[in-house]
Design an enzyme around this catalytic site. Structure first.
Site, short mmCIF file in Angstrom:
data_model
loop_
_atom_site.label_atom_id
_atom_site.label_comp_id
_atom_site.label_asym_id
_atom_site.label_seq_id
_atom_site.Cartn_x
_atom_site.Cartn_y
_atom_site.Cartn_z
N CYS A 1 0.84 -1.21 0.00
CA CYS A 1 0.00 0.00 0.00
C CYS A 1 0.87 1.25 0.00
CB CYS A 1 -0.92 -0.01 1.23
SG CYS A 1 -1.80 1.54 1.48
N CYS B 1 0.51 3.41 3.40
CA CYS B 1 0.92 2.91 4.72
C CYS B 1 2.25 3.53 5.14
CB CYS B 1 1.03 1.39 4.69
SG CYS B 1 -0.54 0.52 4.88
N HIS C 1 -4.10 0.33 8.12
CA HIS C 1 -4.65 0.07 6.78
C HIS C 1 -6.06 -0.48 6.85
CE1 HIS C 1 -4.32 -0.86 2.47
NE2 HIS C 1 -4.84 -2.04 2.74
N ASN D 1 -13.76 10.16 -0.46
CA ASN D 1 -14.46 9.13 -1.23
C ASN D 1 -14.21 7.80 -0.54
OD1 ASN D 1 -15.39 10.86 -3.30
ND2 ASN D 1 -13.42 10.73 -4.34
N SER E 1 -9.46 4.65 -5.01
CA SER E 1 -8.46 3.77 -5.63
C SER E 1 -7.62 3.01 -4.61
CB SER E 1 -7.53 4.59 -6.53
OG SER E 1 -6.88 5.61 -5.78
N HIS F 1 -6.96 2.10 2.00
CA HIS F 1 -6.39 2.73 3.20
C HIS F 1 -7.22 3.96 3.54
CE1 HIS F 1 -2.77 3.27 5.85
NE2 HIS F 1 -3.38 4.44 6.00
N HIS G 1 -8.44 7.35 3.91
CA HIS G 1 -7.85 8.63 3.55
C HIS G 1 -8.88 9.54 2.90
CE1 HIS G 1 -7.76 6.68 -0.42
NE2 HIS G 1 -7.57 7.89 -0.95
N GLN H 1 -9.06 13.72 0.76
CA GLN H 1 -8.27 14.63 -0.07
C GLN H 1 -8.63 16.08 0.22
OE1 GLN H 1 -7.46 13.47 -4.21
NE2 GLN H 1 -8.86 11.74 -3.92
N LYS I 1 -28.12 3.10 -6.01
CA LYS I 1 -28.89 4.05 -6.81
C LYS I 1 -27.94 4.71 -7.79
CE LYS I 1 -31.24 8.53 -6.58
NZ LYS I 1 -32.44 8.22 -7.35
N GLU J 1 -33.17 11.45 -14.47
CA GLU J 1 -32.35 12.23 -13.54
C GLU J 1 -31.20 12.94 -14.25
OE1 GLU J 1 -32.68 9.82 -9.42
OE2 GLU J 1 -31.94 8.71 -11.15
#
Length: 348
Positions: free
Chosen positions: A52, A55, A115, A155, A163, A166, A168, A170, A313, A319
């Site tokens: 990772c 890490c 992790h 996210n 992606s 771990h 995290h 941003q 969903k 939409e």
């Protein structure tokens, strides 16, 4: 003639923060469900993964090595969407073809050296460390003379484009104010100029009076499902005091934000007994050197799960071409989240 009932009949709800509308179709939630209802697979990860790149002690892209960090850790994103050292330039070919250079600073924030942990599995003290770093980074980035807005976000889960598992988030800081905060900027400023109070202060007081969409609350922050929610289990954390941004939070208020963040995400995980995916982020005042008394600090949570750990969903059809639509009402989703235990399901 039937009497209109918002829990039974289709209707539109107005988003006071953005000026947009959402179509609510509660009658559709009563249709028989014959699709998937299974639980998600429980992923077991090690506390440390030598492969990772987030890490402690591991090498990142370009040969940069992480320090042996023990708490929350931030670094400049190795694949930043925005760069600080950018030449000025623009394209202005009449009204239809316009572009301009954009500059900024993007950082990654590792919530924990572990992790295998996510926010709802961390201790209150550990989440307080995350919020403290949010405040520090907001203040430092906001002091840069070319930074007009600091967007802190997370996210969680592969379905949200994460992606790396771990834990995290941003921080993308840019010269211009992004589209979504700008919508809220305009609505909040107009409301403040008219009433002399923040839009979210009045909204929060009304929500507390009604007590129909309150998921959790403490002395400093309230967790609720917005009246205008689009996503099935959408939520918002709002500060009780109308503070414009993170820089104005006291130690006790930062602790309150960490508590609200952790309690909401525990309930998310408990709902379908899975690591609940979402995109979340703080909306706060721009760092453009101007006073923004109209701004009221809050955090949005947009989770995609609908009926189980595997049923999501998606924004499709109507939409994407018309406006957002939801079946279960915010009041129903609030009740389901309130019913969840405050103890994470893995600890029970």
């Amino acid at each position: 003639m039937q009497t209109f009932n918002m829990e039974e009949h289709p209707h539109r709800r107005f988003n006071a923060l953005t000026g947009e509308w959402v179509l609510v179709s509660p009658h559709r939630a009563k249709r028989p469900w014959q699709g998937q209802v299974e639980k998600g697979q429980q992923e077991k990860r090690p506390g440390y993964d030598p492969k990772c790149y987030l890490c402690p002690g591991n090498e990142r892209a370009g040969g940069i090595k992480n320090p042996d960090y023990s708490g929350t850790y931030t670094f400049i994103n190795d694949f930043s969407a925005l760069l600080a050292d950018m030449p000025e330039g623009e394209e202005n070919d009449g009204e239809l073809f316009r572009a301009e250079s954009e500059k900024g600073i993007c950082k990654v924030i590792c919530f924990s050296p572990r992790h295998d942990l996510t926010i709802p599995e961390m201790s209150h003290e550990e989440v307080c460390g995350v919020v403290d770093v949010w405040q520090k980074e907001f203040c430092e980035l906001g002091e840069e003379d070319f930074i007009g807005y600091v967007q802190i976000f997370e996210n969680k889960g592969a379905v949200m484009g994460c992606s790396n598992p771990h834990p995290h988030g941003q921080i993308w800081s840019s010269r211009s104010i992004p589209v979504e905060p700008m919508k809220e900027q305009e609505r909040q400023k107009a409301y403040y100029n008219k009433h002399g109070r923040t839009l979210l202060a009045d909204y929060l007081n009304k929500e507390l009076e009604k007590d129909k969409r309150i998921i959790y609350k403490n002395d400093h922050f309230v967790v609720l499902s917005p009246y205008w929610a689009v996503w099935p289990f959408e939520a918002m954390i709002v500060s009780r005091r109308p503070v414009p941004d993170l820089s104005g939070l006291s130690e006790y208020e930062r602790s309150g934000l960490a508590d609200a963040y952790r309690q909401l995400t525990i309930r998310y995980d408990n709902l379908f007994e899975t690591s609940f995916p979402y995109s979340a982020g703080l909306h706060q005042a721009p760092t453009d050197g101007k006073q923004h008394p109209e701004w009221h600090l809050h955090m949005h949570f947009y989770p995609p799960l609908l009926r189980s750990a595997t049923v999501k969903k998606f924004m499709v059809g109507y939409e994407m071409l018309a406006n957002p639509q939801r079946d279960i009402t915010p009041e129903t989703s609030t009740q389901r989240l309130k019913e969840q235990p405050a103890l994470h399901y893995k600890s029970r």
